[in-house]
Design a protein around this motif. Structure first.
Motif, PDB file in Angstrom:
ATOM      1  N   LEU A 337       0.825  -1.205   0.000  1.00 26.32           N
ATOM      2  CA  LEU A 337       0.000   0.000   0.000  1.00 26.32           C
ATOM      3  C   LEU A 337       0.862   1.259   0.000  1.00 26.32           C
ATOM      4  CD1 LEU A 337      -2.824  -0.997   2.515  1.00 26.32           C
ATOM      5  CD2 LEU A 337      -3.066  -0.582   0.076  1.00 26.32           C
ATOM      6  N   ALA A 341       1.208   4.265  -3.149  1.00 26.13           N
ATOM      7  CA  ALA A 341       1.060   5.708  -2.935  1.00 26.13           C
ATOM      8  C   ALA A 341       2.352   6.471  -3.217  1.00 26.13           C
ATOM      9  CB  ALA A 341       0.605   5.963  -1.498  1.00 26.13           C
ATOM     10  N   ASN A 376      -6.801   2.953  -2.664  1.00 22.78           N
ATOM     11  CA  ASN A 376      -5.598   3.276  -3.430  1.00 22.78           C
ATOM     12  C   ASN A 376      -5.796   3.029  -4.917  1.00 22.78           C
ATOM     13  OD1 ASN A 376      -2.758   3.859  -1.908  1.00 22.78           O
ATOM     14  ND2 ASN A 376      -4.187   2.825  -0.550  1.00 22.78           N
TER      15      ASN A 376
END
Length: 573
Positions: A337, A341, A376
């Motif tokens: 994750l 990003a 996301n």
């Protein structure tokens, strides 16, 4: 007073011709040349052993010669440094048995490699053959370094270096006792191995010494050695040799190096090896899942190219459900994750490609339908609509996850909005459009997702879907766009929006009825049947060729059914 012998006189004459073409930055080295020549036995006084520790003092005629050298350097460098005279002089110096004269030639090449951007004529490579095999360490250092410089700048043809026989002396220098020579020779091999034909020429002869140098205590040597191994792993044949010679444990241990370059090179090398699934068992056999744990830890590296390459290696290894289960069980998602990003495009591309591989197996999908993962993915679609890699992989992941029984998380995330914005983008590429429409087509099969899509349905979106359904160049986006329309026309809002595009709808339905694929025919019939329930559509289509063609399809279907019945009855009898 000692007199110059004929040999030294000849060398001085050759050297004068050479120096005419040398840069003024080499003036400071002239004294070194003179001292080297003065050390010849013809100039040495017969003195005691104690006096031999001192360098002989230059005689007046030698000082006069030095002044002439300086004048030639200052006025003669406009001439070509790679001319015929220079070449002959350099050959004489390079093939001399005098280490001092070889140093002069090596120094000349080193200077040229640092200051000139011109191509080095192939004839000059002959001098390198002698210089690289010199017994003098300084000659080896300077000549190997200049060769690296020329190779890195592209001033030498890489294949030509091997063709002229320089590979053998370079490989021999790998076993030098001097770390500088080792460093330079590894760099030579690393650069030469960029060429496919050179990799095959290097073959197993370079593997064993490079593996030994990968364990060097000198970080420069280790870095270049692992870099050379990386380039060699681009050959499947040499991969076999590396694995046979024990390269896997070495490369895996290098992942824990404090040097980020070594980490990157070893990780990239392992990625290349992992691209061939036959090596997976041997790779995972090292330690108790040591490779997987180390790669996952590297996902948190502060060096983007290291974390990116760790993703690539994990992706190449994740070919079976069992390996994927092990990867997910090692607390992968939080690290993944973070990479999704990242502001670095390569890191995002690599991490999303890994997530795509993991999403393909149903056993992993429940674990991946995670609020933050979907959040996301949706944000990636909304912010990277012009990036085909990110859009394509993200759409595929959403499609894979939509096969789960519980897709509520997808509906509540920005994923649907991201897909719809992508399909409306004028900059989306063909391949990305294929994946986006497939993903929306899969979502449209679910009632909950259809209701959510209805909220976003408007005139521009309907117009886009009808346009895609009507284009013939790309069949899959056409089919998926029409499929989305079919699932949405049950709602009055969509039916009303479609009435502004009756002619376009009629055209694409005609194309579907004439299509060779049965799925297109079936979708066309199903859509037409639903539209005919509406009075306006029924009136518009009643006298059209569409209805005539539908009747033809009906008759053909009935005939086909009769033939099937006959064939079945004959088979039974």
């Amino acid at each position: 007073m000692a007199q110059l012998c004929e040999k030294c006189v000849k060398l001085l004459q050759d050297f004068v011709s050479l120096v005419k073409r040398m840069s003024s930055s080499l003036i400071q080295n002239i004294k070194e040349y003179l001292i080297l020549i003065s050390e010849c036995s013809c100039l040495k006084q017969k003195t005691s052993e104690a006096r031999q520790l001192y360098k002989p003092v230059l005689q007046p005629h030698e000082k006069e010669m030095a002044r002439e050298f300086l004048q030639h350097i200052e006025t003669g460098f406009e001439m070509s440094p790679f001319g015929k005279d220079s070449l002959e002089a350099l050959r004489t110096l390079a093939f001399s048995e005098n280490p001092g004269l070889q140093q002069s030639a090596a120094l000349y090449y080193l200077h040229m490699s640092q200051h000139w951007s011109t191509h080095l004529p192939a004839e000059h490579l002959e001098s390198y053959y002698a210089l690289l095999q010199s017994s003098d360490m300084e000659v080896q250092q300077m000549s190997s370094l200049s060769l690296v410089n020329f190779l890195l700048e592209g001033n030498i043809n890489k294949e030509q270096v091997v063709q002229m026989g320089l590979l053998e002396p370079i490989l021999e220098l790998l076993e030098s006792g001097d770390s500088t020579v080792q460093c330079n020779s590894c760099a030579c091999i690393m650069t030469l191995a960029v060429s496919e034909s050179n990799r095959e020429a290097i073959g197993s002869a370079g593997v064993i010494p490079l593996l030994a140098l990968a364990n060097s205590y000198d970080p420069r040597v280790q870095q270049n050695a692992v870099g050379a191994i990386l380039n060699l792993t681009r050959s499947e044949r040499i991969q076999q040799v590396l694995c046979r010679e024990g390269a896997l444990p070495v490369l895996i241990l290098m992942l824990e190096s404090p040097d980020s370059e070594v980490q990157y090179y070893s990780c990239a090398a392992l990625s290349n090896v992992a691209a061939n699934s036959q090596h997976h068992e041997a790779m995972l056999r090292v330690g108790d899942q040591f490779l997987l744990r180390t790669l996952i830890s590297l996902l948190s590296s502060s060096v983007d190219k290291v974390s990116s390459q760790a993703c690539v290696c994990l992706r190449n290894l994740a070919t079976s459900v069992n390996i994927q289960a092990d990867i997910i069980a090692m607390d992968l998602l939080p690290k993944l994750l973070s990479l999704l990003a990242s502001s670095n495009s390569d890191v995002q591309q690599a991490s999303i490609a890994l997530l795509w591989i993991l999403s393909q197996h149903p056993a992993n999908q429940d674990a991946l339908i995670h609020g933050k993962v979907l959040q996301n993915l949706g944000m990636l679609l909304l912010t990277h609509q012009t990036d085909p890699g990110i859009v394509g992989h993200t759409a595929c992941i959403i499609k894979n996850l939509s096969l789960c029984k519980n897709i509520q998380g997808i509906i509540e995330s920005p994923c649907v909005e991201g897909l719809l914005q992508a399909i409306l983008s004028t900059e989306i590429q063909e391949e990305s459009l294929h994946y986006v429409t497939c993903s929306l087509g899969e979502l449209a099969k679910h009632e909950g997702a259809t209701l959510h899509l209805l909220e976003w349905m408007n005139e521009p979106l309907i117009k886009c879907l009808v346009r895609l359904a009507g284009q013939r160049e790309h069949t899959e986006p056409s089919f998926q766009a029409a499929s989305i329309v079919r699932h949405m026309i049950c709602h009055d809002k969509v039916m009303s929006l479609l009435k502004c595009h009756m002619e376009e709808v009629q055209r694409y339905l005609m194309n579907f009825l004439n299509h060779q694929e049965i799925r297109f025919q079936q979708l066309g019939i199903s859509t037409l049947g639903k539209l005919l329930e509406d009075p306006e559509f029924s009136s518009a289509f009643s006298q059209s060729q569409l209805m005539e063609h539908l009747e033809q399809v009906r008759q053909q279907t009935e005939e086909t059914q009769e033939l099937l019945k006959m064939a079945t009855s004959q088979k039974g009898s």
